[in-house]
Design a protein around this motif. Structure first.
Motif, PDB file in Angstrom:
ATOM      1  N   UNK A  84      48.341  -8.043 -26.200  1.00  0.00           N
ATOM      2  CA  UNK A  84      48.068  -8.238 -24.626  1.00  0.00           C
ATOM      3  C   UNK A  84      49.139  -9.304 -24.016  1.00  0.00           C
ATOM      4  N   UNK A  85      48.974  -9.110 -22.673  1.00  0.00           N
ATOM      5  CA  UNK A  85      50.111  -9.871 -21.967  1.00  0.00           C
ATOM      6  C   UNK A  85      50.007 -11.369 -22.327  1.00  0.00           C
ATOM      7  N   UNK A 123      57.122 -12.973 -17.280  1.00  0.00           N
ATOM      8  CA  UNK A 123      56.094 -12.459 -17.792  1.00  0.00           C
ATOM      9  C   UNK A 123      54.673 -13.000 -17.058  1.00  0.00           C
ATOM     10  N   UNK A 124      54.838 -14.311 -16.449  1.00  0.00           N
ATOM     11  CA  UNK A 124      53.853 -14.762 -15.502  1.00  0.00           C
ATOM     12  C   UNK A 124      54.018 -14.076 -14.297  1.00  0.00           C
ATOM     13  N   UNK A 125      55.051 -13.939 -13.748  1.00  0.00           N
ATOM     14  CA  UNK A 125      55.181 -13.268 -12.409  1.00  0.00           C
ATOM     15  C   UNK A 125      54.484 -11.798 -12.632  1.00  0.00           C
ATOM     16  N   UNK A 126      54.847 -11.215 -13.547  1.00  0.00           N
ATOM     17  CA  UNK A 126      54.495  -9.600 -13.783  1.00  0.00           C
ATOM     18  C   UNK A 126      52.701  -9.599 -13.794  1.00  0.00           C
ATOM     19  N   UNK A 127      52.378 -10.964 -14.660  1.00  0.00           N
ATOM     20  CA  UNK A 127      50.807 -10.671 -14.980  1.00  0.00           C
ATOM     21  C   UNK A 127      50.279 -10.953 -13.535  1.00  0.00           C
ATOM     22  N   UNK A 128      50.615 -11.794 -12.848  1.00  0.00           N
ATOM     23  CA  UNK A 128      50.281 -12.367 -11.408  1.00  0.00           C
ATOM     24  C   UNK A 128      50.196 -11.096 -10.447  1.00  0.00           C
ATOM     25  N   UNK A 130      46.153 -10.534 -12.703  1.00  0.00           N
ATOM     26  CA  UNK A 130      45.482 -11.354 -13.528  1.00  0.00           C
ATOM     27  C   UNK A 130      45.178 -12.611 -13.042  1.00  0.00           C
ATOM     28  N   UNK A 131      43.933 -13.289 -13.332  1.00  0.00           N
ATOM     29  CA  UNK A 131      43.655 -14.584 -12.789  1.00  0.00           C
ATOM     30  C   UNK A 131      44.643 -15.599 -13.361  1.00  0.00           C
ATOM     31  N   UNK A 132      44.988 -16.577 -12.376  1.00  0.00           N
ATOM     32  CA  UNK A 132      45.933 -17.641 -12.801  1.00  0.00           C
ATOM     33  C   UNK A 132      45.346 -18.464 -13.910  1.00  0.00           C
TER      34      UNK A 132
END
Length: 211
Positions: A2-3, A22-27, A31-33
């Motif tokens: 998973x991410x 990866x944080x930028x992509x997840x946002x 995906x919830x912060x």
């Protein structure tokens, strides 16, 4: 994978650039912060904390992982401020008056932040009253004081007395630590908790804040 697992791994490896991307992509994927923070960044830091406790990694690895975690938090911040990512609680941290050592204190800060705790770091050479005033001002339930010199350990008792004098005994818990400090000393001065190392300190603080 998973991410979040991927994020956790990147944090552990100290790969700040990958973490940020990866944080930028997840946002972007919605995906919830809060989840990115707890299941990705903090999860990775928590594993490093455990490994540090077991002497499987050392200070340089911890610092590199913390840098990667903080890089991710910087990207997350705007999203967290919009949302309701509430932290676990606050800890007032500092090295006591007369003592200028901060390596241990800074490690404790990293470990606390790795548990999602907000740290108000007062730095070094902190007078007892300043600890208590800061705790009252920020509504913090824990004061964590560090000392590395046997000559400054007695100031920890002054911190305990200052909490008492302000009528905050029981409401603000005092945690002590540092190379010369022991459980026995903690009990002698009437402090609430003793932690032998940075990782234990974060565990103790978390348990106090969740109680």
């Amino acid at each position: 994978m998973s991410v979040y697992d991927e994020l956790s791994t990147f944090v552990q490896q100290g790969r700040a650039k990958n973490v940020k991307e990866l944080v930028a992509t997840a946002l972007e994927e919605g995906k919830p912060a809060k989840e990115i923070l707890s299941d990705g960044l903090l999860a990775g830091m928590s594993i490093i904390g455990e490994k540090f406790k077991n002497n499987e990694v050392y200070v340089p690895e911890v610092l590199i992982a913390a840098r990667a975690m903080n890089a991710g938090i910087e990207v997350l911040k705007p999203a967290m401020e919009e949302g309701d990512a509430d932290n676990v609680g606050k800890v007032i941290l500092g090295t006591v008056k007369g003592d200028l050592h901060d390596i241990g204190k800074n490690l404790v800060k990293i470990m606390l932040e790795g548990k999602g705790i907000e740290v108000i770091d007062l730095g070094v050479d902190v007078p007892p009253e300043k600890f208590v005033d800061a705790a009252i001002e920020h509504d913090a339930k824990v004061i964590a004081c560090s000392a590395l010199l046997t000559t400054t350990m007695s100031v920890m008792k002054d911190v305990v007395d200052a909490v008492d004098a302000k009528g905050m005994k029981g409401k603000i818990k005092v945690m002590v630590g540092g190379a010369p400090v022991t459980q026995n000393f903690c009990e002698t001065i009437g402090a609430d908790y003793y932690a032998s190392d940075a990782a234990s300190a974060s565990d103790v603080a978390l348990s106090i804040l969740k109680a």
